[in-house]
Design a protein around this motif. Structure first.
Motif, PDB file in Angstrom:
ATOM      1  N   THR A  84      71.795  22.984  17.915  1.00  0.00           N
ATOM      2  CA  THR A  84      72.708  22.772  19.034  1.00  0.00           C
ATOM      3  C   THR A  84      72.008  23.057  20.355  1.00  0.00           C
ATOM      4  N   PHE A  85      72.556  22.477  21.433  1.00  0.00           N
ATOM      5  CA  PHE A  85      72.042  22.727  22.773  1.00  0.00           C
ATOM      6  C   PHE A  85      72.453  24.121  23.242  1.00  0.00           C
ATOM      7  N   GLU A  86      71.655  24.686  24.115  1.00  0.00           N
ATOM      8  CA  GLU A  86      72.006  25.986  24.685  1.00  0.00           C
ATOM      9  C   GLU A  86      73.204  25.839  25.613  1.00  0.00           C
ATOM     10  N   VAL A  87      73.198  24.800  26.456  1.00  0.00           N
ATOM     11  CA  VAL A  87      74.338  24.480  27.325  1.00  0.00           C
ATOM     12  C   VAL A  87      74.552  22.974  27.283  1.00  0.00           C
ATOM     13  N   ALA A  88      75.828  22.555  27.357  1.00  0.00           N
ATOM     14  CA  ALA A  88      76.124  21.120  27.302  1.00  0.00           C
ATOM     15  C   ALA A  88      77.445  20.838  28.009  1.00  0.00           C
ATOM     16  N   SER A  89      77.454  19.775  28.781  1.00  0.00           N
ATOM     17  CA  SER A  89      78.662  19.304  29.451  1.00  0.00           C
ATOM     18  C   SER A  89      78.927  17.873  29.020  1.00  0.00           C
ATOM     19  N   HIS A  95      74.697   8.673  31.061  1.00  0.00           N
ATOM     20  CA  HIS A  95      75.900   8.070  31.631  1.00  0.00           C
ATOM     21  C   HIS A  95      76.087   6.829  30.787  1.00  0.00           C
ATOM     22  N   ALA A  96      76.965   6.906  29.787  1.00  0.00           N
ATOM     23  CA  ALA A  96      76.912   5.904  28.733  1.00  0.00           C
ATOM     24  C   ALA A  96      78.214   5.806  27.967  1.00  0.00           C
ATOM     25  N   THR A  97      78.350   4.678  27.261  1.00  0.00           N
ATOM     26  CA  THR A  97      79.471   4.513  26.336  1.00  0.00           C
ATOM     27  C   THR A  97      79.171   5.256  25.038  1.00  0.00           C
ATOM     28  N   LEU A  98      80.185   5.357  24.183  1.00  0.00           N
ATOM     29  CA  LEU A  98      79.969   5.953  22.877  1.00  0.00           C
ATOM     30  C   LEU A  98      78.922   5.163  22.106  1.00  0.00           C
ATOM     31  N   GLY A  99      78.967   3.830  22.219  1.00  0.00           N
ATOM     32  CA  GLY A  99      77.990   2.992  21.528  1.00  0.00           C
ATOM     33  C   GLY A  99      76.573   3.285  21.975  1.00  0.00           C
ATOM     34  N   ASN A 100      76.378   3.498  23.290  1.00  0.00           N
ATOM     35  CA  ASN A 100      75.053   3.856  23.808  1.00  0.00           C
ATOM     36  C   ASN A 100      74.571   5.169  23.212  1.00  0.00           C
ATOM     37  N   CYS A 101      75.493   6.140  23.128  1.00  0.00           N
ATOM     38  CA  CYS A 101      75.138   7.456  22.589  1.00  0.00           C
ATOM     39  C   CYS A 101      74.754   7.364  21.118  1.00  0.00           C
ATOM     40  N   ILE A 102      75.532   6.603  20.352  1.00  0.00           N
ATOM     41  CA  ILE A 102      75.254   6.439  18.929  1.00  0.00           C
ATOM     42  C   ILE A 102      73.920   5.741  18.722  1.00  0.00           C
ATOM     43  N   GLU A 103      73.636   4.739  19.543  1.00  0.00           N
ATOM     44  CA  GLU A 103      72.381   3.997  19.404  1.00  0.00           C
ATOM     45  C   GLU A 103      71.184   4.930  19.555  1.00  0.00           C
ATOM     46  N   TRP A 104      71.232   5.822  20.556  1.00  0.00           N
ATOM     47  CA  TRP A 104      70.082   6.711  20.751  1.00  0.00           C
ATOM     48  C   TRP A 104      70.038   7.823  19.701  1.00  0.00           C
ATOM     49  N   ALA A 105      71.190   8.402  19.390  1.00  0.00           N
ATOM     50  CA  ALA A 105      71.216   9.557  18.499  1.00  0.00           C
ATOM     51  C   ALA A 105      70.947   9.187  17.046  1.00  0.00           C
ATOM     52  N   TYR A 128      81.034   8.129  29.314  1.00  0.00           N
ATOM     53  CA  TYR A 128      80.817   9.575  29.307  1.00  0.00           C
ATOM     54  C   TYR A 128      79.631   9.964  30.186  1.00  0.00           C
ATOM     55  N   ASP A 129      79.782  11.112  30.846  1.00  0.00           N
ATOM     56  CA  ASP A 129      78.671  11.777  31.524  1.00  0.00           C
ATOM     57  C   ASP A 129      78.314  12.992  30.675  1.00  0.00           C
ATOM     58  N   ILE A 130      77.098  12.998  30.138  1.00  0.00           N
ATOM     59  CA  ILE A 130      76.640  14.072  29.265  1.00  0.00           C
ATOM     60  C   ILE A 130      75.369  14.681  29.846  1.00  0.00           C
ATOM     61  N   VAL A 131      75.392  15.995  30.027  1.00  0.00           N
ATOM     62  CA  VAL A 131      74.205  16.733  30.451  1.00  0.00           C
ATOM     63  C   VAL A 131      74.046  17.896  29.475  1.00  0.00           C
ATOM     64  N   ALA A 132      72.953  17.884  28.726  1.00  0.00           N
ATOM     65  CA  ALA A 132      72.746  18.918  27.718  1.00  0.00           C
ATOM     66  C   ALA A 132      71.314  19.427  27.787  1.00  0.00           C
ATOM     67  N   LYS A 133      71.163  20.751  27.621  1.00  0.00           N
ATOM     68  CA  LYS A 133      69.842  21.365  27.748  1.00  0.00           C
ATOM     69  C   LYS A 133      69.570  22.285  26.570  1.00  0.00           C
ATOM     70  N   LEU A 175      72.224  15.977  19.786  1.00  0.00           N
ATOM     71  CA  LEU A 175      73.252  15.116  20.355  1.00  0.00           C
ATOM     72  C   LEU A 175      74.241  14.695  19.267  1.00  0.00           C
ATOM     73  N   GLN A 176      73.752  14.449  18.061  1.00  0.00           N
ATOM     74  CA  GLN A 176      74.650  14.142  16.944  1.00  0.00           C
ATOM     75  C   GLN A 176      75.666  15.266  16.753  1.00  0.00           C
ATOM     76  N   ALA A 177      75.174  16.508  16.728  1.00  0.00           N
ATOM     77  CA  ALA A 177      76.058  17.657  16.547  1.00  0.00           C
ATOM     78  C   ALA A 177      77.044  17.782  17.701  1.00  0.00           C
ATOM     79  N   LEU A 178      76.583  17.485  18.922  1.00  0.00           N
ATOM     80  CA  LEU A 178      77.446  17.591  20.102  1.00  0.00           C
ATOM     81  C   LEU A 178      78.583  16.577  20.040  1.00  0.00           C
ATOM     82  N   LEU A 179      78.290  15.340  19.637  1.00  0.00           N
ATOM     83  CA  LEU A 179      79.329  14.308  19.548  1.00  0.00           C
ATOM     84  C   LEU A 179      80.349  14.648  18.462  1.00  0.00           C
TER      85      LEU A 179
END
Length: 258
Positions: free
Chosen positions: A24-29, A54-64, A86-91, A105-109
């Protein structure tokens, strides 16, 4: 899509994450953009210690997960046209390999959107990249090194491909540039150097205006179909083929609170 990727090579990296526990990320928005907010181009910025989307769910799934939109069975709002962005910022706590960032990112979604899914094999429409009747116009690469792409004379969509396999070239034409996943069935195992120019096929020769598809987007799919035979001696053949797909069982549009 604007893509800024900082390369990081991990030598002897050993994950301290216990087996069976998702990293998991240490911090995530995770925020959903208001439906009436102005839309802008998708953003994917990846560094060794952060993921900014800054992406759709489909964009997120494609990368993750690596699934193209055509390989996902789920709600239609997961990709454009949609009001769900979605706007996602995770570190992460420290620099880690990109493969680990994808797992995080998979775990975050799953955590924030309640994403649940299973995998199936289904027969889906695809394009098979095959050799045209009169043979290819490709030249086997005589140099060594990684595959590369660079701009070439002839227009904004003229590209010089060097040391490119046909399997990798097929990926270039995957959705959203065409409506179907593209599979390499050329039987060509070598790497090739070639120039491919899609620019002339995107404009109406009579008006000079872009040719649009049924959704109002520039019709790149038709351009690929018309350009490939003459320029490269290849063609796209529509067919059905078994593909591994992600079937979404549950998903929430609105994320849980940060």
């Amino acid at each position: 899509m604007r893509l800024a990727v900082a390369m990081w090579f991990a030598c002897g990296y050993i994950s301290a994450q216990p087996a069976g526990i998702a990293p998991t990320f240490e911090v995530a928005s995770v925020k959903r953009l208001p439906a009436d907010a102005p839309r802008r181009a998708s953003v994917r910025e990846i560094t060794p210690a952060s993921v900014t989307l800054h992406a759709t769910l489909g964009n997120c799934i494609e990368w993750a997960w690596g699934y193209q939109n055509s390989q996902v069975v789920g709600p239609k709002w997961r990709d454009y046209p949609t009001d769900v962005v979605y706007d996602i910022v995770a570190k992460s706590a420290s620099p880690i390999p990109e493969s680990q960032l994808k797992l995080m990112l998979q775990a975050l979604l799953k955590e924030r959107l309640g994403l649940a899914f299973h995998r199936e094999t289904r027969d889906l429409p695809v394009y098979a990249l095959v050799v045209a009747r009169n043979g290819t116009k490709l030249h086997k690469s005589e140099t060594e090194g990684d595959a590369s792409m660079k701009s070439a004379p002839g227009g904004a969509r003229a590209v010089r491909f060097e040391r490119f396999s046909m399997a990798r070239f097929a990926q270039i034409m995957d959705p959203p540039y065409t409506s179907r996943h593209v599979v390499d069935e050329t039987g060509l195992a070598d790497a090739f150097d070639f120039t491919f120019n899609l620019s002339p096929y995107l404009l109406d020769p009579e008006t000079g205006l872009p040719i649009l598809d049924s959704t109002g987007r520039i019709d790149e799919e038709s351009a690929y179909i018309r350009a490939l035979p003459g320029q490269l001696g290849l063609r796209l053949e529509p067919k059905m083929a078994p593909l591994d797909v992600m079937v979404i069982d549950h998903i929430e549009k609105d994320p849980t609170a940060n």
